[in-house]
Design a protein around this motif. Structure first.
Motif, PDB file in Angstrom:
ATOM      1  N   ASN A   1       0.810  -1.223   0.000  1.00  0.00           N
ATOM      2  CA  ASN A   1       0.000   0.000   0.000  1.00  0.00           C
ATOM      3  C   ASN A   1       0.844   1.274   0.000  1.00  0.00           C
ATOM      4  O   ASN A   1       0.726   2.102   0.903  1.00  0.00           O
ATOM      5  N   PRO A   2       1.686   1.413  -1.001  1.00  0.00           N
ATOM      6  CA  PRO A   2       2.535   2.605  -1.018  1.00  0.00           C
ATOM      7  C   PRO A   2       1.710   3.868  -1.235  1.00  0.00           C
ATOM      8  O   PRO A   2       0.711   3.840  -1.963  1.00  0.00           O
ATOM      9  N   LYS A   3       2.130   4.942  -0.571  1.00  0.00           N
ATOM     10  CA  LYS A   3       1.553   6.257  -0.859  1.00  0.00           C
ATOM     11  C   LYS A   3       2.664   7.099  -1.458  1.00  0.00           C
ATOM     12  O   LYS A   3       3.815   7.015  -1.019  1.00  0.00           O
ATOM     13  N   VAL A   4       2.320   7.888  -2.454  1.00  0.00           N
ATOM     14  CA  VAL A   4       3.339   8.686  -3.131  1.00  0.00           C
ATOM     15  C   VAL A   4       2.993  10.163  -3.001  1.00  0.00           C
ATOM     16  O   VAL A   4       1.887  10.586  -3.342  1.00  0.00           O
ATOM     17  N   PHE A   5       3.957  10.931  -2.496  1.00  0.00           N
ATOM     18  CA  PHE A   5       3.765  12.369  -2.310  1.00  0.00           C
ATOM     19  C   PHE A   5       4.723  13.155  -3.191  1.00  0.00           C
ATOM     20  O   PHE A   5       5.856  12.756  -3.424  1.00  0.00           O
TER      21      PHE A   5
END
Lengths: 266, 190
Positions: A231-235
């Protein structure tokens, strides 16, 4: 190319409130310096906005150390000035609910960590670093065919646009670099990848389109490069980017001024 | 001329093999990409050189020679599809040489060219594997250098292009290339 100018303006105007404070160990004399507050553009670089900070603190350090190069630290991490300010902020705060604005940064003159930070003795070092990033980005996007055919004064427009925070000046030239060369895609997408909390940058060749002709999305890109992250989040620019966003669109609209996308993965 | 990573590894291995035969100190190291775990090969050489302690302005050859600890990395640059050289130089107390000092160490016959355009020749940059400061010869002209040396993607060559490139740029970075690299038994390269 980058036709959604609202987004370009919005990101260009992104600013962070920073509170600079001189390291306690380095205060010379009895009077403690006041902290120094500044609104800094996320897209800029610390050496370009810190002249006033240096002037404010330099008189409070040992006269023998006043000629030394100023450097910045956040929670014992020396801040790499060659990363855009917004990238540094996102790297060390996005995963940490405790951090609030203004961003508390410690100022040093002594003990320059030369094994971690590039020297920045003058503005030319920032310019050279910035322009060689742009050149590399153009190599990736257009096999260097746009940047290398620009005139000296056009390169200067890019640099002075950044230096003086002039959107129109910068984009009058940058739009040429954001033009897809054949059809609607760049050859490769210039991307710098980071893991939240670490200043290590990694780079790989990123294609905008798959072999069967579909847009490659951010989600696909991250899955390919970080297969083990769940569940990577990318900012980027402090914004959590939806996974269905095409990377070609991101490159045209959300790159930093050096023409690279800087993605922080958590 | 641009080269592929596979060609780079082939040329690097050839260079290392000759280096082993004359005990020249080149090694092949592996870097593991933290993203996808893939391995990347690059060449490393560490040595101590006796160098002039002169500055960029004063060009007197009377200043004493001092030992300088040097480390050279030659790696493959994905963006430019060409070899890329990173190096560091330290005094024996562990302190890094200044960029000005590194410029001053450029061989005298190229020094003026470098000084005229120093910010586009050698600067300090982050090492792509370790994110630590290294000096770097700007890579964008490396493919051009290879073309000037007569290499093109179509030909087979009797010489190792990596070696020809390295011996061309070596005076800029204080590296000496033993002459025996030039007359070793030639392998065919493609």
């Amino acid at each position: 190319m980058a036709n959604d100018t609202d987004i370009l303006h919005y990101l260009w105007n992104g600013k962070l409130a920073v509170c600079f404070q001189l390291d306690e160990q380095e205060i010379h004399g009895i009077q403690n310096p006041e902290p120094f507050y500044l609104m800094v553009p996320r897209m800029s670089y610390f050496p370009l906005v810190c002249d006033k900070v240096k002037k404010h603190f330099v008189k409070h350090v040992d006269p023998e150390k006043q000629e030394m190069e100023m450097w910045l630290e956040f929670k014992n991490i020396p801040l790499k000035w060659n990363y855009p300010i917004g990238v540094l902020y996102d790297l060390f705060t996005i995963d940490n609910k405790q951090v609030d604005l203004p961003w508390q940064i410690t100022v040093h003159f002594d003990n320059f960590p030369e094994d971690q930070l590039l020297r920045c003795s003058c503005r030319e070092s920032v310019e050279s670093n910035f322009m060689s990033s742009m050149k590399e980005a153009d190599m990736l996007k257009h096999r260097s065919q746009v940047f290398s055919t620009m005139q000296r004064h056009q390169h200067n427009q890019l640099w002075t646009g950044l230096l003086n925070d002039k959107f129109d000046q910068f984009w009058s030239e940058n739009k040429k670099l954001m033009e897809p060369s054949d059809g609607s895609y760049f050859k490769h997408i210039p991307v710098h990848f980071y893991r939240s909390g670490s200043s290590v940058m990694t780079q790989t060749l990123v294609k905008p389109v798959s072999d069967d002709g579909n847009n490659i999305t951010l989600g696909e890109l991250i899955k390919l490069n970080y297969p083990s992250v769940e569940n990577p989040k990318v900012f980027t620019h402090g914004i959590c980017i939806p996974h269905e966003t095409p990377v070609q669109w991101m490159s045209e609209h959300m790159s930093y001024l050096d023409n690279f996308l800087h993605l922080v993965v958590i | 001329m641009s080269i592929t990573y596979q060609q780079f590894v082939e040329y690097a291995t050839d260079l290392k093999n000759h280096s082993d035969s004359i005990d020249d100190g080149w090694n092949i190291c592996q870097y593991q990409c933290p993203m996808n775990g893939s391995f990347v090969n690059y060449l490393v050489k560490k040595e101590i050189q006796k160098r002039n302690n002169s500055s960029l302005k004063s060009d007197d050859s009377n200043s004493p020679n001092i030992p300088i600890v040097c480390e050279y990395h030659i790696l493959y640059n994905l963006s430019y599809s060409c070899p890329d050289v990173f190096f560091n130089m330290w005094y024996t107390d562990g302190k890094l040489l200044s960029l000005e000092h590194v410029w001053s160490l450029v061989h005298s016959f190229l020094k003026q060219n470098v000084i005229n355009d120093k910010w586009n020749a050698i600067t300090q940059e982050m090492h792509p594997f370790f994110s630590t400061p290294f000096f770097r010869l700007h890579p964008c002209k490396n493919t051009h250098v290879l073309e000037m040396l007569g290499f093109s993607s179509k030909n087979n060559y009797e010489f190792n292009p990596l070696l020809s490139w390295l011996s061309t740029i070596s005076p800029l970075i204080g590296l000496e290339i033993d002459l025996s690299y030039g007359n070793k038994d030639s392998t065919k390269f493609s």
